[in-house]
Motif scaffolding. Sequence first.
Motif, PDB file in Angstrom:
ATOM      1  N   THR A  96      58.833 -17.886 -74.412  1.00  0.00           N
ATOM      2  CA  THR A  96      59.056 -17.928 -75.853  1.00  0.00           C
ATOM      3  C   THR A  96      60.516 -17.607 -76.116  1.00  0.00           C
ATOM      4  O   THR A  96      61.025 -16.582 -75.666  1.00  0.00           O
ATOM      5  CB  THR A  96      58.162 -16.926 -76.589  1.00  0.00           C
ATOM      6  OG1 THR A  96      56.795 -17.259 -76.351  1.00  0.00           O
ATOM      7  CG2 THR A  96      58.429 -16.972 -78.094  1.00  0.00           C
ATOM      8  N   SER A  98      63.519 -16.870 -78.844  1.00  0.00           N
ATOM      9  CA  SER A  98      63.754 -16.384 -80.200  1.00  0.00           C
ATOM     10  C   SER A  98      65.238 -16.503 -80.520  1.00  0.00           C
ATOM     11  O   SER A  98      66.078 -16.045 -79.740  1.00  0.00           O
ATOM     12  CB  SER A  98      63.301 -14.924 -80.326  1.00  0.00           C
ATOM     13  OG  SER A  98      63.555 -14.427 -81.627  1.00  0.00           O
ATOM     14  N   GLN A 108      61.119 -18.544 -83.646  1.00  0.00           N
ATOM     15  CA  GLN A 108      60.538 -18.504 -82.313  1.00  0.00           C
ATOM     16  C   GLN A 108      59.970 -19.859 -81.931  1.00  0.00           C
ATOM     17  O   GLN A 108      59.280 -20.498 -82.727  1.00  0.00           O
ATOM     18  CB  GLN A 108      59.441 -17.446 -82.235  1.00  0.00           C
ATOM     19  CG  GLN A 108      59.965 -16.017 -82.315  1.00  0.00           C
ATOM     20  CD  GLN A 108      58.911 -14.997 -81.965  1.00  0.00           C
ATOM     21  OE1 GLN A 108      57.732 -15.209 -82.223  1.00  0.00           O
ATOM     22  NE2 GLN A 108      59.322 -13.888 -81.373  1.00  0.00           N
ATOM     23  N   GLU A 110      58.149 -21.897 -78.473  1.00  0.00           N
ATOM     24  CA  GLU A 110      57.633 -21.835 -77.104  1.00  0.00           C
ATOM     25  C   GLU A 110      58.133 -23.048 -76.333  1.00  0.00           C
ATOM     26  O   GLU A 110      58.149 -24.168 -76.850  1.00  0.00           O
ATOM     27  CB  GLU A 110      56.108 -21.815 -77.110  1.00  0.00           C
ATOM     28  CG  GLU A 110      55.500 -20.537 -77.648  1.00  0.00           C
ATOM     29  CD  GLU A 110      53.990 -20.550 -77.514  1.00  0.00           C
ATOM     30  OE1 GLU A 110      53.482 -20.326 -76.398  1.00  0.00           O
ATOM     31  OE2 GLU A 110      53.329 -20.806 -78.532  1.00  0.00           O
ATOM     32  N   ALA A 123      56.108 -21.419 -82.170  1.00  0.00           N
ATOM     33  CA  ALA A 123      55.259 -20.332 -81.704  1.00  0.00           C
ATOM     34  C   ALA A 123      54.120 -20.026 -82.680  1.00  0.00           C
ATOM     35  O   ALA A 123      53.026 -19.666 -82.267  1.00  0.00           O
ATOM     36  CB  ALA A 123      56.107 -19.081 -81.467  1.00  0.00           C
TER      37      ALA A 123
END
Length: 270
Positions: A96, A98, A108, A110, A123
């Motif tokens: 993940t 950020s 965020q 993924e 995310a």
Amino acid sequence: MGGAGRRPGWWSVLLVLGVLLTGCVSRDVDSAEPTTALPRYYDVAQLSAAISERLGMYRTARLSVRGEIAGQPAATQVSGDGVIRLAGDGVSAQFTQSVRRPGAPPVQTEFLVVPGQVYQRHAESGPPWVLVDAGSADSADRRRAILADAIADSGDPTANLVRYADATLVADAADDVVDGIAAVRYELVVDLARAAVLEPDPALRVQLEQQVRAGFTRITSTLWVDAANRPVGSHTRQELPGVGTLTLTSRYRDWGRPVQIAAPPPGRTR
């Protein structure tokens, strides 16, 4: 990260100079901890060989990175947490990411990186995964993909160490402690002019030459290696095309613990 198993085409154009250091092995990483004094290497080839031999046994790890992107209107904070797997065909990772800009909440995303492909999803929304198009007209997508690739590449601590071995010196090796783990801290220096002369990839050679003409003749990185010759930390500075200057501090842990990383099935992508 270079050498065999590099992602072809667009991915190979990424100039990730600072990363001098990124079947599963289920062996318990604590069972093989040496109790003798930490070994030191003052030759890049010997250091690389020692790390590569050990990572041939411990191919998986958890990876955490923290850093900053300069070269934008305001400094952008970036972080990533996830797992990596090193194999003959390249680095795989799932993490993940950020990104925080001043005055704005963190964003965020993924990422799932397998050799030759990068998938992403927001995310908060979950599936489906989206296969990132390297030739996308969306500049934001390209920047996210470049950043994701750089973070995944930082999981391979030996690729550029091997790639630029003939242009790299071990400037110092000293005892240190990282997160309570005894380690040797290596200061690594690349002679960019020599690296440019030796670089076989025309696209990367041009970028190296541009760095030299701009006055960047040397790049220094730091790598921390534990008593088992496994990386436990690194500090790097990377020039990312279209993004800016990325400074990353990475931490590795749980070498050899099983991880699950695989491209999503067709029904989970769009």
